[in-house]
Design a protein around this motif. Structure first.
Motif, PDB file in Angstrom:
ATOM      1  N   ASP A  64       9.894   5.610   6.187  1.00 35.49           N
ATOM      2  CA  ASP A  64       9.065   4.454   5.839  1.00 35.49           C
ATOM      3  C   ASP A  64       9.774   3.381   5.015  1.00 35.49           C
ATOM      4  N   GLU A  65      10.773   3.797   4.218  1.00 34.00           N
ATOM      5  CA  GLU A  65      11.447   2.815   3.371  1.00 34.00           C
ATOM      6  C   GLU A  65      12.837   2.483   3.892  1.00 34.00           C
ATOM      7  N   GLY A  66      13.097   2.854   5.146  1.00 36.96           N
ATOM      8  CA  GLY A  66      14.346   2.449   5.785  1.00 36.96           C
ATOM      9  C   GLY A  66      15.537   3.368   5.541  1.00 36.96           C
TER      10      GLY A  66
ATOM     11  N   SER B  25       0.835  -1.205   0.000  1.00 37.62           N
ATOM     12  CA  SER B  25       0.000   0.000   0.000  1.00 37.62           C
ATOM     13  C   SER B  25       0.874   1.261   0.000  1.00 37.62           C
ATOM     14  N   GLY B  26       0.560   2.216  -0.882  1.00 44.39           N
ATOM     15  CA  GLY B  26       1.378   3.436  -1.000  1.00 44.39           C
ATOM     16  C   GLY B  26       0.904   4.573  -0.112  1.00 44.39           C
ATOM     17  N   ALA B  27       1.763   5.606   0.005  1.00 42.11           N
ATOM     18  CA  ALA B  27       1.393   6.837   0.720  1.00 42.11           C
ATOM     19  C   ALA B  27       1.316   8.004  -0.257  1.00 42.11           C
ATOM     20  N   SER B  28       2.330   8.131  -1.134  1.00 44.05           N
ATOM     21  CA  SER B  28       2.298   9.202  -2.127  1.00 44.05           C
ATOM     22  C   SER B  28       1.704   8.615  -3.403  1.00 44.05           C
ATOM     23  N   THR B  29       0.419   8.326  -3.329  1.00 44.56           N
ATOM     24  CA  THR B  29      -0.234   7.601  -4.415  1.00 44.56           C
ATOM     25  C   THR B  29      -0.614   8.521  -5.575  1.00 44.56           C
ATOM     26  N   GLY B  30      -0.636   7.965  -6.775  1.00 47.17           N
ATOM     27  CA  GLY B  30      -1.091   8.710  -7.940  1.00 47.17           C
ATOM     28  C   GLY B  30      -2.609   8.778  -7.936  1.00 47.17           C
TER      29      GLY B  30
ATOM     30  N   LEU C 228      17.049   9.607  -8.003  1.00 47.31           N
ATOM     31  CA  LEU C 228      16.161  10.435  -7.177  1.00 47.31           C
ATOM     32  C   LEU C 228      14.698  10.135  -7.490  1.00 47.31           C
ATOM     33  N   ASP C 229      13.869  10.198  -6.462  1.00 46.27           N
ATOM     34  CA  ASP C 229      12.425  10.276  -6.672  1.00 46.27           C
ATOM     35  C   ASP C 229      11.897  11.443  -5.845  1.00 46.27           C
ATOM     36  N   PRO C 230      11.861  12.645  -6.432  1.00 43.70           N
ATOM     37  CA  PRO C 230      11.299  13.781  -5.686  1.00 43.70           C
ATOM     38  C   PRO C 230       9.831  13.541  -5.324  1.00 43.70           C
TER      39      PRO C 230
ATOM     40  N   LYS D  75       6.690  12.683   1.851  1.00 43.47           N
ATOM     41  CA  LYS D  75       5.617  12.070   2.651  1.00 43.47           C
ATOM     42  C   LYS D  75       6.078  10.842   3.423  1.00 43.47           C
ATOM     43  N   HIS D  76       7.310  10.431   3.222  1.00 47.57           N
ATOM     44  CA  HIS D  76       7.791   9.210   3.882  1.00 47.57           C
ATOM     45  C   HIS D  76       8.589   9.493   5.151  1.00 47.57           C
ATOM     46  N   ALA D  77       8.723  10.759   5.514  1.00 41.22           N
ATOM     47  CA  ALA D  77       9.520  11.081   6.695  1.00 41.22           C
ATOM     48  C   ALA D  77       9.087  12.417   7.271  1.00 41.22           C
TER      49      ALA D  77
ATOM     50  N   ILE E  51      15.975  10.167 -12.610  1.00 42.31           N
ATOM     51  CA  ILE E  51      15.056  11.002 -11.822  1.00 42.31           C
ATOM     52  C   ILE E  51      13.627  10.540 -12.102  1.00 42.31           C
ATOM     53  N   GLU E  52      12.932  10.199 -11.029  1.00 36.91           N
ATOM     54  CA  GLU E  52      11.535   9.741 -11.119  1.00 36.91           C
ATOM     55  C   GLU E  52      10.622  10.851 -10.607  1.00 36.91           C
ATOM     56  N   ASP E  53       9.493  11.039 -11.239  1.00 35.44           N
ATOM     57  CA  ASP E  53       8.501  12.018 -10.785  1.00 35.44           C
ATOM     58  C   ASP E  53       9.134  13.345 -10.359  1.00 35.44           C
TER      59      ASP E  53
ATOM     60  N   GLY F 229       8.535   7.777 -14.978  1.00 38.81           N
ATOM     61  CA  GLY F 229       7.195   8.225 -14.588  1.00 38.81           C
ATOM     62  C   GLY F 229       6.552   7.219 -13.645  1.00 38.81           C
ATOM     63  N   ASP F 230       6.113   7.706 -12.493  1.00 36.70           N
ATOM     64  CA  ASP F 230       5.434   6.842 -11.520  1.00 36.70           C
ATOM     65  C   ASP F 230       3.975   7.291 -11.399  1.00 36.70           C
ATOM     66  N   ASP F 231       3.716   8.365 -10.610  1.00 33.10           N
ATOM     67  CA  ASP F 231       2.339   8.833 -10.412  1.00 33.10           C
ATOM     68  C   ASP F 231       1.659   9.223 -11.729  1.00 33.10           C
TER      69      ASP F 231
ATOM     70  N   VAL G  57       9.412   3.731 -16.961  1.00 30.96           N
ATOM     71  CA  VAL G  57       8.184   3.648 -16.161  1.00 30.96           C
ATOM     72  C   VAL G  57       8.472   2.929 -14.846  1.00 30.96           C
ATOM     73  N   LEU G  58       7.924   3.453 -13.773  1.00 30.16           N
ATOM     74  CA  LEU G  58       7.956   2.733 -12.501  1.00 30.16           C
ATOM     75  C   LEU G  58       6.768   1.771 -12.499  1.00 30.16           C
ATOM     76  N   ILE G  59       7.049   0.512 -12.184  1.00 29.66           N
ATOM     77  CA  ILE G  59       6.032  -0.537 -12.277  1.00 29.66           C
ATOM     78  C   ILE G  59       5.651  -1.013 -10.877  1.00 29.66           C
TER      79      ILE G  59
ATOM     80  N   PHE H 249      12.177  16.345  -1.080  1.00 26.08           N
ATOM     81  CA  PHE H 249      12.230  15.247  -2.051  1.00 26.08           C
ATOM     82  C   PHE H 249      12.113  13.920  -1.298  1.00 26.08           C
ATOM     83  N   GLN H 250      11.322  13.032  -1.859  1.00 28.08           N
ATOM     84  CA  GLN H 250      10.961  11.807  -1.134  1.00 28.08           C
ATOM     85  C   GLN H 250      12.095  10.777  -1.024  1.00 28.08           C
ATOM     86  N   GLU H 251      12.847  10.610  -2.132  1.00 33.83           N
ATOM     87  CA  GLU H 251      13.805   9.498  -2.130  1.00 33.83           C
ATOM     88  C   GLU H 251      15.153   9.867  -2.751  1.00 33.83           C
TER      89      GLU H 251
ATOM     90  N   ILE I 110      15.363  -2.694  -9.863  1.00 33.93           N
ATOM     91  CA  ILE I 110      14.332  -2.860  -8.839  1.00 33.93           C
ATOM     92  C   ILE I 110      14.479  -1.740  -7.820  1.00 33.93           C
ATOM     93  N   LYS I 111      13.353  -1.244  -7.332  1.00 32.75           N
ATOM     94  CA  LYS I 111      13.380  -0.233  -6.281  1.00 32.75           C
ATOM     95  C   LYS I 111      12.679  -0.841  -5.091  1.00 32.75           C
ATOM     96  N   THR I 112      13.430  -1.160  -4.053  1.00 30.64           N
ATOM     97  CA  THR I 112      12.782  -1.787  -2.908  1.00 30.64           C
ATOM     98  C   THR I 112      13.394  -1.415  -1.562  1.00 30.64           C
TER      99      THR I 112
HETATM  100  P1  PGA Z   1       4.444   5.250  -2.287  1.00 28.75           P
HETATM  101  O1  PGA Z   1       5.890   5.772  -2.707  1.00 28.75           O
HETATM  102  O2  PGA Z   1       4.503   3.759  -2.234  1.00 28.75           O
HETATM  103  O3  PGA Z   1       4.210   5.918  -0.978  1.00 28.75           O
HETATM  104  O4  PGA Z   1       3.506   5.727  -3.361  1.00 28.75           O
HETATM  105  C1  PGA Z   1       6.737   5.106  -3.595  1.00 28.75           C
HETATM  106  C2  PGA Z   1       7.083   5.967  -4.783  1.00 28.75           C
HETATM  107  O5  PGA Z   1       6.636   7.125  -4.903  1.00 28.75           O
HETATM  108  O6  PGA Z   1       7.798   5.509  -5.649  1.00 28.75           O
END
Ligand code: PGA
Ligand code: ZN
Length: 427
Positions: free
Chosen positions: A202-204, A37-42, A239-241, A152-154, A283-285, A310-312, A333-335, A160-162, A386-388
């Motif tokens: 959230d992602e360590g 389940s995501g937090a910064s969802t599209g 990066l994933d801003p 949104k993850h911290a 660079i993602e998003d 592109g993610d969201d 594309v982020l899958i 920037f998120q990541e 892979i992004k994990t």
């Molecule tokens: P999310 O973040 O799972 O909170 O949506 C991951 C991402 O943005 O790549």
């Protein structure tokens, strides 16, 4: 044949409810799969069905989705052959009947779709990656390891998120993981020395209160070097801003760091400065999910040099990915399986990427479980990325540990190579 399908409510890595689905076959095989389940969802993601009953988990319970599996989906699937994944996924779509899986819930549907794939692999006596990817599924992905978290993850001062390290120069997946983990530990030492906190998001990744977003890049380069690796050669930065999370009223608000409002063009200039100064390969998003123009401009000006993901904006949806290919919105594309909601549609999205010569990155969500399905899926799809997450938190490590296991199982047949042609940046 499928003999039983049952779901129950479990917790994800943030302590929020999600689903685990069990599938039983009439040959006594029993498997399960859990849904992230995501937090910064599209905005256009398939619908994650939640109970909205405020008396349980603040409304986040998933008992309706659980009931949909147990009472609506199970009776339709019992008796069917689990190796017919495409047919089963099509049936799930038909049973739902909405364009965004709003009736049954994409969480209910995905749990079933993943568990059916796993049951089919078991009954075919194949590891999941080989069942889904065939005998050619031998490529281990380069990990994008998110060692500094913001957005949104911290709960910190970073917009920037990541900020991720990508061990592109490692000779194997196991070595890549070691490069990333050693850099993560070195970053902890550097943060401590500078008086920053080493608590994690959230992602360590660490979540310090830095003076600016850019300081994250400086510290990571310092950590890569201090750990004994060459920035840009052994380890690059991704990066994933997650720019949708700080975009409002036509501007990018760098509010957490206090760096003010930026236009789309300002953001392009910022990224250009960073690309020139740091070994950034992806660079993602970088732009809001509705700023197709910003994405396209970045792809036109910087896409020859770095990966634009592109993610969201695409939400793993073939319709949006096709538009992106036509409009040259990105080059990767982020899958995420749960953005679209079935294994078959996810594979279809990847098919579009391959046809267009785009790269693709198999990704976790910020809310995860101990299920390592996506590790097998990444090897099956062979995209090489892979992004994990970071080198801590067991829900992230479960995926890395599964990849170590797969690499060992493939032995000399395992392939590990960078998805990028890298310029030598060391002068
Ligand atoms: P999310 O973040 O799972 O909170 O949506 C991951 C991402 O943005 O790549
Ligand atoms: Zn993202």
């Amino acid at each position: 044949r499928i003999s039983s399908i049952t779901a129950h409510e479990i917790l994800d890595s943030r302590g929020n409810p999600t689903l685990r689905v069990h599938v039983g076959l009439d040959n006594d095989i029993r498997v399960s799969a859990s849904v992230p389940s995501g937090a910064s969802t599209g905005a256009n993601e398939a619908v994650e069905l939640r109970d909205a009953d405020k008396s349980r988990y603040g409304g986040k319970g998933v008992l309706k989705a659980v009931a949909n599996v147990n009472t609506l989906i199970a009776p339709e699937l019992v008796g069917r052959d689990p190796v017919r994944q495409a047919d089963i996924d099509a049936l799930l779509l038909a049973l739902d009947g909405t364009p965004n899986k709003a009736r049954l819930g994409a969480n209910a549907i995905l749990g079933v779709s993943m568990a059916v794939a796993r049951a089919a692999a078991e009954t075919s006596r194949l590891p999941l990656y080989a069942y889904l990817g065939g005998p050619g599924a031998t490529r281990l992905p380069v990990p994008m390891m998110n060692i500094l978290n913001g957005g949104k993850h911290a709960d910190n001062s970073v917009d920037f998120q990541e900020f991720m390290v990508m061990p592109v120069g490692a000779p194997s997946f196991a070595e890549a993981l070691r490069y990333g983990a050693e850099t993560f530990h070195m970053l902890a030492k550097i943060l401590t020395k500078k008086g920053y906190a080493t608590s994690v998001g959230d992602e360590g990744g660490f979540a310090p209160n830095l003076k600016s977003n850019e300081e994250a890049c400086e510290l990571i380069v310092e950590a890569i070097e201090a750990a004994g690796f060459a920035p840009g050669k052994d380890i690059a930065i991704a990066l994933d801003p997650a720019a949708s999370s700080f975009y409002a009223d036509g501007a990018y608000h760098l509010a957490k760091s206090g760096q003010g409002l930026k236009s789309s063009d300002d953001m392009i200039a910022l990224y250009q400065r960073w690309i020139d100064a740091y070994p950034i390969v992806s660079i993602e998003d970088g732009f809001d999910e509705n700023d197709w123009g910003g994405f396209a401009k970045q792809t036109a000006t910087q896409g020859g040099r770095i990966q634009i993901v592109g993610d969201d904006i695409f939400v793993t949806n073939p319709v949006f990915i096709q538009r992106g290919i036509t409009e040259k919105t990105a080059n990767a594309v982020l899958i995420k399986l749960n953005q679209i909601g079935t294994v078959s549609e996810t594979i279809q999205a990847i098919g579009l990427c391959r046809e267009a010569g785009w790269r693709y990155v198999i990704s976790h969500r910020s809310g995860e479980t101990e299920d390592a399905f996506m590790a097998d899926f990444a090897v099956a799809m062979g995209g090489g990325q892979i992004k994990t997450g970071s080198a801590c938190r067991s829900e992230r490590i479960a995926k890395y540990n599964r990849l170590l296991e797969i690499e060992g199982e493939l032995g000399a047949g395992a392939v590990f190579k960078s998805p990028f042609e890298l310029p030598d940046r060391r002068q």
